[in-house]
Structures are given as C-alpha cells and as structure tokens.
Write a protein that holds these residues in place. Structure first.
Motif, PDB file in Angstrom:
ATOM      1  N   LYS A 129      10.841  16.800  42.099  1.00 23.19           N
ATOM      2  CA  LYS A 129       9.583  16.053  42.081  1.00 23.19           C
ATOM      3  C   LYS A 129       9.516  15.111  40.873  1.00 23.19           C
ATOM      4  O   LYS A 129       9.112  13.957  40.999  1.00 23.19           O
ATOM      5  CB  LYS A 129       8.405  17.014  42.065  1.00 23.19           C
ATOM      6  CG  LYS A 129       7.058  16.327  42.170  1.00 23.19           C
ATOM      7  CD  LYS A 129       5.965  17.335  42.371  1.00 23.19           C
ATOM      8  CE  LYS A 129       4.620  16.691  42.413  1.00 23.19           C
ATOM      9  NZ  LYS A 129       4.300  16.125  43.706  1.00 23.19           N
ATOM     10  N   ARG A 188      10.721  21.514  41.211  1.00 23.69           N
ATOM     11  CA  ARG A 188       9.971  20.776  40.177  1.00 23.69           C
ATOM     12  C   ARG A 188      10.810  19.635  39.614  1.00 23.69           C
ATOM     13  O   ARG A 188      10.306  18.540  39.364  1.00 23.69           O
ATOM     14  CB  ARG A 188       9.549  21.728  39.064  1.00 23.69           C
ATOM     15  CG  ARG A 188       8.450  22.659  39.502  1.00 23.69           C
ATOM     16  CD  ARG A 188       7.892  23.457  38.361  1.00 23.69           C
ATOM     17  NE  ARG A 188       6.836  24.330  38.849  1.00 23.69           N
ATOM     18  CZ  ARG A 188       6.686  25.586  38.494  1.00 23.69           C
ATOM     19  NH1 ARG A 188       7.512  26.128  37.628  1.00 23.69           N
ATOM     20  NH2 ARG A 188       5.710  26.304  38.992  1.00 23.69           N
ATOM     21  N   SER A 222      12.319  25.960  40.172  1.00 27.55           N
ATOM     22  CA  SER A 222      12.664  25.016  39.106  1.00 27.55           C
ATOM     23  C   SER A 222      13.372  23.785  39.672  1.00 27.55           C
ATOM     24  O   SER A 222      13.158  22.664  39.198  1.00 27.55           O
ATOM     25  CB  SER A 222      13.542  25.693  38.057  1.00 27.55           C
ATOM     26  OG  SER A 222      14.743  26.145  38.630  1.00 27.55           O
TER      27      SER A 222
END
Length: 87
Positions: free
Chosen positions: A57, A54, A51
C-alpha cells in the motif's frame, strides 16, 4: 475509488481461514462477500502477510505521487516550449 469496508488485516485473515480448509462458499457467507470479491482478494493478497500488504500500500501511494509529479513537470515543460515557440 471506493474504499473497502475491510482492512488489509481482515482480508488476509479471511484468506488464512481459507488456507486452513474452510470452503470458499462458507467464508463468503460468513463475511458477507461475493465469490468474485474473494477471488479478487486472493489474486491480490494471496500469500502475503500483513506487513507485506502494508508495504504494498505504501509503495502504491508513493508510485501514485511520483506519477502525479511527473505529469505536472511534463505539463510545465510543454507549456514552456509552447511559450518559447510563439516568440
């Protein structure tokens, strides 16, 4: 930029294997990566969960978009100043 053949999930999985005690050389051979790639991954994703990766990103994408908008607006301002200066 070249796209990696490994996803963030896979990279974090490889790093977790290393934390479990598998030697670096064996991991690199098993996954077909170089030592340099492994150490780059470790410096970037070390200690992260999926998580977190992500979220990183998405923040990088947002930052890239905002930088592009700022550059475009600065170009517009420079163009307007130049146009006003000529009259």
């Amino acid at each position: 930029m070249k796209r990696s053949r490994f996803t963030e999930d896979q990279i974090i999985g490889v790093l977790k294997e290393h934390q479990a005690g598998i030697p670096t050389a064996e991991l690199c051979r098993k996954h077909g990566i170089s030592d340099a790639t492994f150490y780059n991954w470790r410096s970037r994703y070390g200690g992260m969960e999926v998580s977190d990766a992500r979220r990183l990103k998405s923040l990088e994408d947002e930052n890239r978009r905002l930088k592009k908008l700022l550059a475009e607006s600065m170009l517009d301002v420079a163009t307007l100043k130049e146009a006003l200066g000529k009259f």
